[in-house]
Each structure stands twice: as C-alpha cells, then as structure tokens.
Design a protein around this motif. Structure first.
Motif, PDB file in Angstrom:
ATOM      1  N   ALA A  96     -57.384 -56.049  43.399  1.00 49.14           N
ATOM      2  CA  ALA A  96     -56.656 -55.473  42.274  1.00 49.14           C
ATOM      3  C   ALA A  96     -55.198 -55.168  42.583  1.00 49.14           C
ATOM      4  O   ALA A  96     -54.375 -55.114  41.698  1.00 49.14           O
ATOM      5  N   GLY A  97     -54.881 -54.903  43.838  1.00 43.31           N
ATOM      6  CA  GLY A  97     -53.520 -54.554  44.197  1.00 43.31           C
ATOM      7  C   GLY A  97     -53.341 -53.053  44.286  1.00 43.31           C
ATOM      8  O   GLY A  97     -53.761 -52.320  43.401  1.00 43.31           O
ATOM      9  N   SER A  98     -52.741 -52.564  45.367  1.00 38.17           N
ATOM     10  CA  SER A  98     -52.528 -51.127  45.493  1.00 38.17           C
ATOM     11  C   SER A  98     -51.394 -50.857  46.457  1.00 38.17           C
ATOM     12  O   SER A  98     -50.950 -51.727  47.193  1.00 38.17           O
ATOM     13  N   ALA A  99     -50.927 -49.626  46.429  1.00 38.50           N
ATOM     14  CA  ALA A  99     -49.909 -49.187  47.376  1.00 38.50           C
ATOM     15  C   ALA A  99     -50.289 -47.796  47.848  1.00 38.50           C
ATOM     16  O   ALA A  99     -50.915 -47.033  47.122  1.00 38.50           O
ATOM     17  N   LEU A 100     -49.919 -47.476  49.081  1.00 36.80           N
ATOM     18  CA  LEU A 100     -50.339 -46.211  49.678  1.00 36.80           C
ATOM     19  C   LEU A 100     -49.225 -45.644  50.523  1.00 36.80           C
ATOM     20  O   LEU A 100     -48.565 -46.368  51.261  1.00 36.80           O
ATOM     21  N   TRP A 101     -48.981 -44.327  50.408  1.00 35.35           N
ATOM     22  CA  TRP A 101     -48.020 -43.707  51.291  1.00 35.35           C
ATOM     23  C   TRP A 101     -48.334 -42.225  51.439  1.00 35.35           C
ATOM     24  O   TRP A 101     -49.083 -41.646  50.659  1.00 35.35           O
ATOM     25  N   VAL A 109     -50.479 -32.038  53.868  1.00 36.24           N
ATOM     26  CA  VAL A 109     -50.255 -33.475  53.821  1.00 36.24           C
ATOM     27  C   VAL A 109     -50.673 -34.007  52.455  1.00 36.24           C
ATOM     28  O   VAL A 109     -51.788 -33.769  51.996  1.00 36.24           O
ATOM     29  N   VAL A 110     -49.772 -34.712  51.781  1.00 40.09           N
ATOM     30  CA  VAL A 110     -50.038 -35.256  50.454  1.00 40.09           C
ATOM     31  C   VAL A 110     -50.187 -36.767  50.563  1.00 40.09           C
ATOM     32  O   VAL A 110     -49.325 -37.445  51.114  1.00 40.09           O
ATOM     33  N   ALA A 111     -51.287 -37.294  50.065  1.00 42.12           N
ATOM     34  CA  ALA A 111     -51.524 -38.735  50.033  1.00 42.12           C
ATOM     35  C   ALA A 111     -51.323 -39.231  48.610  1.00 42.12           C
ATOM     36  O   ALA A 111     -51.893 -38.690  47.675  1.00 42.12           O
ATOM     37  N   THR A 112     -50.496 -40.255  48.460  1.00 38.92           N
ATOM     38  CA  THR A 112     -50.221 -40.824  47.147  1.00 38.92           C
ATOM     39  C   THR A 112     -50.599 -42.295  47.164  1.00 38.92           C
ATOM     40  O   THR A 112     -50.252 -43.012  48.087  1.00 38.92           O
ATOM     41  N   ALA A 113     -51.329 -42.734  46.145  1.00 36.19           N
ATOM     42  CA  ALA A 113     -51.747 -44.137  46.060  1.00 36.19           C
ATOM     43  C   ALA A 113     -51.583 -44.647  44.648  1.00 36.19           C
ATOM     44  O   ALA A 113     -51.713 -43.888  43.682  1.00 36.19           O
ATOM     45  N   SER A 114     -51.279 -45.934  44.509  1.00 31.12           N
ATOM     46  CA  SER A 114     -51.153 -46.575  43.207  1.00 31.12           C
ATOM     47  C   SER A 114     -52.136 -47.731  43.117  1.00 31.12           C
ATOM     48  O   SER A 114     -52.347 -48.436  44.105  1.00 31.12           O
ATOM     49  N   PHE A 115     -52.726 -47.936  41.936  1.00 24.14           N
ATOM     50  CA  PHE A 115     -53.725 -48.980  41.738  1.00 24.14           C
ATOM     51  C   PHE A 115     -53.439 -49.719  40.441  1.00 24.14           C
ATOM     52  O   PHE A 115     -53.060 -49.111  39.443  1.00 24.14           O
ATOM     53  N   VAL A 116     -53.639 -51.030  40.464  1.00 28.16           N
ATOM     54  CA  VAL A 116     -53.380 -51.864  39.294  1.00 28.16           C
ATOM     55  C   VAL A 116     -54.502 -52.883  39.156  1.00 28.16           C
ATOM     56  O   VAL A 116     -54.945 -53.472  40.150  1.00 28.16           O
ATOM     57  N   THR A 117     -54.991 -53.089  37.924  1.00 26.38           N
ATOM     58  CA  THR A 117     -55.926 -54.180  37.652  1.00 26.38           C
ATOM     59  C   THR A 117     -55.253 -55.170  36.712  1.00 26.38           C
ATOM     60  O   THR A 117     -54.512 -54.778  35.820  1.00 26.38           O
ATOM     61  N   PRO A 118     -55.509 -56.468  36.890  1.00 27.05           N
ATOM     62  CA  PRO A 118     -54.918 -57.467  35.995  1.00 27.05           C
ATOM     63  C   PRO A 118     -55.668 -57.534  34.676  1.00 27.05           C
ATOM     64  O   PRO A 118     -56.725 -56.909  34.513  1.00 27.05           O
ATOM     65  N   VAL A 119     -55.144 -58.295  33.735  1.00 26.41           N
ATOM     66  CA  VAL A 119     -55.841 -58.531  32.474  1.00 26.41           C
ATOM     67  C   VAL A 119     -57.185 -59.192  32.770  1.00 26.41           C
ATOM     68  O   VAL A 119     -57.256 -60.189  33.485  1.00 26.41           O
ATOM     69  N   GLY A 120     -58.256 -58.605  32.253  1.00 25.15           N
ATOM     70  CA  GLY A 120     -59.594 -59.123  32.501  1.00 25.15           C
ATOM     71  C   GLY A 120     -60.233 -58.616  33.780  1.00 25.15           C
ATOM     72  O   GLY A 120     -61.400 -58.891  34.046  1.00 25.15           O
TER      73      GLY A 120
END
Length: 325
Positions: A96-101, A109-120
């Motif tokens: 799906a794709g993600s980013a983490l920092w 300590v703060v953990a931040t993550a992003s997540f993306v799903t494509p169409v379908g």
C-alpha cells in the motif's frame, strides 16, 4: 485476495517461521523449493527480507519506542509476540505504501506514520496496543502515537477502527473539521471532502467540532447508529445496525445495496475502479436496486443491469456509458 497479495502473505509466513527456534534443515529445503517455483516468490521474499532488516535497525533505537502502535511499534517490537505484526506491517508498507519517522517531545518518544491505499486497494494495520485499522480504497491517513496519546488523521477515504480499551487514554480520529473520540469500540469513518460519515458497530463514540470551532454540544453515536456531519451540522440515524453492517461489506471486498438508486450504486463502484460508470439518463439513474456485488468486478455489475433492465451499455476509453435501451 489477489495472487500477488497471496504470495506476499506466504512469503511473510516463511520469514516468521524462519525466526522460530524450531526451524529445521527440512524447513529450509521446503523454503528453497518454494522460492524456485517462481521469480514472483523470490521477489516477494527478498523484498520482505529487506524490510525485516529495516525493522531490526528501527528496533535498535531502544525500548522506549515499544509503546507506540502502528507501523512504528509493529516494526520494532521484538521476537515472537510481535514478529507476525512486524511482517504484516512490512507487507502493508510494500503493497500500500507508507512512511515512518520518529521525533522527541520532552521525555516522550512520538512515532508518526503515514499510510496510503490505491484505488481498488485495501490494507490492514495491526497496532501494538491490540487495536487495528483497516483502510478501504483510495485512502490516506497518518498517525501520531506516544505513551500519552493515540491520534489518527483521516485525510481522505474510509477506514475501520477496532480500538482496544485503555482507561483514561482516548483514541482520537480527526476527519476534516470533525473530531471522533473513543476509549474502546468498533466503528468506521468515511471522508468525502467536507462530508464525514461515522458508523458504529460496537460501543459508542463522541463527535465534536475541531478545536477552535464552537459547537453547542457533542453528538454521541452508539451501536447501530450512523452520523453524517458537514460543517456545524450533524445528523444521526439511530437503530440502523443492518445499514452499518452492509456499509462495512467492503472489508470482504463486497458492496451491498438495499433499494439504492443506480446513480448512487454507480458512484460507489467508481470509488474502486479507474473505469467509471456514467449514467446519462435521469430515469435510469433513479431506478432502485439491491444485492451483493464484488467491488472489483464492475463488468459483472454492468452486465446484470443490462440483462435485468434492458439498458444500453457502451464503452468509451475509461468510461462505461449507461442509458435507457
């Protein structure tokens, strides 16, 4: 499940088993044979193995980071209890794709993550606190988690939340100008521009306006309720458990319609495909239909409309044009 996703899942299971003390030479032979069957097997396994090394490097950051959930905790929490979650998170990151920092806020300590799903596409995020987030098609969200907070921002799309209860530690979802707060429950949030829909499967949630926007009082949404919010207005439809369950059929790859207009059904299908259904006849648009359909199979849905109602269907580039026959 698609073939590629099935291969990723099997590869993840091989990685998990390889780390167990019971791993034997016979297991290694079986793994080698599976890898030789297909280059797709090899590619999936090597991608996950690379992600595993990244997970170990993140784990070296220290035990303070073991509390936060989402990809951060899943990747770094150690050994048997969380190895499966780590692999699942890496699989999700690859598919799906993600980013983490990480960043430091005082002694937290703060953990931040992003997540993306494509169409379908769809994805599932296992959380270290026992919670889980499932992402529907074309969804983007990000999280900020520490020992003292659990926050999620839904930027677009739809997500289902199965939240583990933690006393005095609320789980907060921000969607547009709406703030949804819970301690432990199961619910979904869908965001279409400035329209936000909240459907509660278990427990209850509180919907407030975002910080800085006045509101007379929050809306309390309980099991079987659906809330629609836009701007300062929130409408709650109570005792609609059947509609809530139908609306969550996307978790199994299905769309369920109950006396929905063809225009609205087409709009739902369009969320899951690059090929869009276009209804050009207002009479056809107002026809009401019901049934259960595979979200990924727009052709089967259109064929049923064509056969059942004698509609005229023609294909033009990335569109399916439907009108009266």
């Amino acid at each position: 499940m698609t073939k590629s996703a099935e291969i990723e899942t099997i590869a993840a299971d091989w990685l998990r088993r390889r780390e167990e003390p019971e791993w034997s030479s016979a297991d290694q032979v079986a793994l080698d044979q599976w890898l030789k069957l297909s280059t797709a097997h090899q590619a999936a396994y090597w991608r996950l193995e690379h992600g595993w090394r990244i997970a170990d490097r993140i784990g070296a950051l220290g035990p303070e980071i073991s509390r936060p959930f989402s990809l951060a905790a899943s990747l770094q929490t150690r050994w048997k209890r969380s190895r499966t979650a780590a692999v699942a998170a890496v699989v999700f990151a690859l598919v799906a794709g993600s980013a983490l920092w990480f960043h430091q806020r005082s002694d937290d300590v703060v953990a931040t993550a992003s997540f993306v799903t494509p169409v379908g596409g769809r994805g599932s995020i296992p959380l270290a606190d026992g919670s889980r987030i499932e992402l529907n098609t074309d969804t983007r969200l990000h999280t900020s988690v520490s020992k003292s907070e659990r926050k999620v921002w839904l930027d677009q799309g739809e997500a289902y939340f199965d939240v583990a209860h933690r006393a005095d530690e609320p789980f907060v979802v921000y969607a547009g100008t709406q703030t949804i707060t819970v301690l432990g429950t199961k619910f979904s949030v869908r965001r279409d521009g400035d329209m936000v829909q909240v459907a509660v499967l278990e427990g209850r949630v509180r919907i407030d306006k975002d910080e800085g926007i006045e509101r007379p009082r929050p809306a309390i949404v309980s099991r079987g309720d659906i809330a629609l919010s836009r701007g300062e207005a929130t409408l709650v439809t109570a005792h609609a458990l059947g509609r809530v369950e139908d609306g969550l059929a996307w978790r199994d790859g299905r769309l369920v319609f109950d006396r929905m207009t063809i225009a609205d059904a087409a709009a739902e299908f369009n969320r899951y495909s690059r090929i869009h259904i276009v209804i050009v006849d207002p009479v056809v648009a107002d026809i009401r239909i019901g049934g259960s359909f595979q979200a990924s199979n727009v052709d089967a849905f259109v064929r049923l409309l064509e056969d059942a109602y004698g509609l005229d269907v023609r294909r033009e580039d990335s569109s399916i044009i439907i009108s009266a026959g």
